[in-house]
Design an enzyme around this catalytic site. Structure first.
Site, PDB file in Angstrom:
ATOM      1  N   ASP A   1       0.814  -1.216   0.000  1.00 34.35           N
ATOM      2  CA  ASP A   1       0.000   0.000   0.000  1.00 34.35           C
ATOM      3  C   ASP A   1       0.853   1.274   0.000  1.00 34.35           C
ATOM      4  OD1 ASP A   1       0.808  -0.934   2.565  1.00 34.35           O
ATOM      5  OD2 ASP A   1      -0.481   0.553   3.515  1.00 34.35           O
ATOM      6  N   GLU A   2       0.264   2.328  -0.511  1.00 35.36           N
ATOM      7  CA  GLU A   2       0.752   3.710  -0.379  1.00 35.36           C
ATOM      8  C   GLU A   2       2.223   3.902  -0.739  1.00 35.36           C
ATOM      9  OE1 GLU A   2      -2.046   5.563   3.012  1.00 35.36           O
ATOM     10  OE2 GLU A   2      -0.461   4.273   3.783  1.00 35.36           O
TER      11      GLU A   2
END
Ligand code: NGO
Length: 532
Positions: free
Chosen positions: A339-340
């Protein structure tokens, strides 16, 4: 005219009543105090005549000879009853059943699925039949919820004014989804082995069956990797806010895994990568593209760190980490985060995920990643965990991917209930108890039908959650809502019933010492005082 309509309505009601005479609806379960304790709501509940089963000093627990799993479940139940009924906890005996016993067995159940069970309670006998040991464990949790909440206190004793009685009933039950998870972020703040075991105990009561441990992030690396010891020595030494960190030795991790397995819970380890890796980057300079280790990080910003995806050593590192964790993880899953990531190009990112997917597969595990991994070429066994509001992994689903539903605006336990919640974040939403309950996973995402869903999971991120009291405040009661969504049929679930059954948890949760959020919208029943 009106009389004729009234007569028709009466007739229709009679037909409905007859159709339901063999089991009661969600509403009726809720209206019967003896069954109000049940969360998640079972598929079929048929209350029966009679006084029900009383646990006395003579009660024994019977399991088939030679079945270790059922023996352990029998011991779980015996420990739970403890010395409430007699001087010793009920004996767990192997062999044929007799009256006065609680019988645990594996056998035919009329509902489908490995986790299905049937529970019958009469005045002579309690029988819990599971299709598998997992089903028996589920049935035991239901039986537990039919027993008086005071039993949840250690060392408490029954007396003639307060017998240990379960109502006469037949319950036939199975879960809607096979994946009913809770995630605990032990990286931002560290949670001890005892804390994690308590969380396991609390989610087992709700028939959750996955514990996803977020074991590494910018602020801390929490699992011993023997071939890269500085990850924990340095990378595990602190936490958000600069407090003392901590980590699990491999033995401690294996202990958590075994404890969870005894409660029908599969541990899913997550090592977040290539982003959220500052703790690793700070521990080994060679994982950084510039060869320089950054300082440890104790803030809460995200998106700034990434492993050097162009260096071979990064993949040797990942291979070692996955190999060591896979070797002590009996469950089939390995979560790679994903993620991210803000410092890589989309093609660098996708290439990285596909390479890591091969590594995970080579160690015999299925890869799971947060929904950013959806554009990668995923193996049929890989799993996407949906979390970002206003996105859908529909394209990956069209290519065959399976999805775990953790929409942040519904399931994130770190979101505040309302602006007055003393801890928590609010970037996704304020999530009132009703918001966490009143949605259906099969209707939530365009292009993602029920057949693509493995189930639901509720993540508890811990940037602002420093200890178990905080964790319980954010998790309870919302985790009970997610548990019911994962277990019970959508058409049986009604908020107005659920809130009454939630209110009926007050005694049990107080007896368990849970620091639950006393939402003013729930009719909490005042817990009675209990003398030991
Ligand atoms: C995001 C982020 C986490 C944060 C969390 C806070 C995901 C998958 N990545 O969820 O690092 O802790 O929000 O709510």
């Amino acid at each position: 005219m009106f009389e004729r309509i009234a007569a028709l309505v009466l007739l229709a009601n009679l037909v409905v009543t007859c159709a339901w005479s063999d089991h009661v609806t969600a509403q009726s379960v809720t209206s019967l105090p003896a069954f109000r304790q049940l969360i998640p709501l079972p598929a079929v509940v048929e209350p029966a005549a009679g006084a029900g089963f009383e646990i006395t000093p003579a009660t024994t627990i019977r399991v088939p000879g030679g079945d270790d799993q059922l023996l352990r479940i029998g011991r779980f139940l015996s420990d739970f009853i403890g010395i409430a009924a007699g001087p010793e906890p009920p004996r767990v005996e192997q062999g044929r059943s007799n009256t006065g016993a609680i019988v645990l067995q594996v056998g035919e159940v009329s509902q489908a699925g490995a986790e299905a069970y049937e529970l019958t309670v009469t005045s002579e006998l309690v029988t819990v039949t599971g299709r598998t040991a997992a089903g028996v464990f589920n049935g035991v949790q239901t039986f537990r919820q039919l027993l008086p909440p005071f039993l949840e206190h250690d060392g408490v004793r029954a007396d003639k004014n307060r017998p240990i009685r379960a109502p006469a009933v037949r319950i036939v039950d199975s879960p809607r989804f096979g994946w009913r998870g809770a995630m605990l972020d032990v990286a931002r703040h560290f949670f001890s082995v005892e804390d994690v075991k308590r969380y396991v105990d609390l989610i087992a009561l709700l028939k959750l069956n996955r514990l996803h441990l977020h074991l590494a992030d910018d602020q801390g690396w929490r699992i011993e990797i023997k071939s890269w010891p500085n990850l924990t020595v340095h990378g595990g030494s602190t936490a958000v806010g600069g407090g003392r960190g901590g980590y699990y030795s491999q033995r401690q991790y294996a202990d958590i895994v075994a404890y969870a397995a005894d409660r029908n819970i599969t541990v899913v380890p997550e090592i977040d990568m290539p982003g959220h890796t500052n703790a690793a980057l700070a521990s080994y300079p060679e994982l950084n593209c510039d060869g320089k280790a950054p300082p440890l990080f104790t803030g809460i910003e995200v998106g700034f760190s990434a492993l050097c995806v162009t260096r071979d050593i990064t993949y040797n590192f990942i291979d070692d980490v996955v190999r060591e964790i896979a070797a002590i993880t009996p469950g089939p899953y390995f979560h790679i985060g994903g993620d991210e990531v803000k410092t890589l190009t989309p093609s660098q990112y996708v290439e990285f995920i596909e390479r890591v997917q091969t590594i995970v597969q080579s160690h015999g595990k299925q890869m799971i990643g947060w929904d950013e991994i959806a554009p990668a070429r995923l193996l049929p066994t890989s799993i996407v965990q949906h979390w970002r509001p206003k996105t859908t992994p529909a394209e990956a689903v069209a290519r065959g991917a399976k999805v775990i539903m953790s929409p942040a605006e519904r399931t994130y336990l770190d979101m505040k209930y309302d602006p007055a919640t003393p801890i928590g974040l609010s970037w996704a939403a304020f999530i009132d108890v009703r918001d966490s309950y009143d949605w259906d996973p099969a209707d939530a995402l365009a292009g993602v039908a029920e057949s693509a869903l493995l189930g639901v999971e509720s993540p508890l991120w811990t940037e602002t959650v420093a200890n178990m009291r905080d964790a319980e405040l954010m998790a309870f009661p919302r985790i009970a809502a997610i548990a019911e969504i994962g277990w019970s049929r959508g058409d049986q679930r009604k908020w107005d019933d659920f809130r009454i059954r939630l209110g009926a948890q007050a005694d049990r949760w107080s007896a368990l010492g849970i620091n639950y959020f006393r939402s003013p919208k729930i009719p909490w029943q005042a817990p009675p005082t209990v003398e030991k």
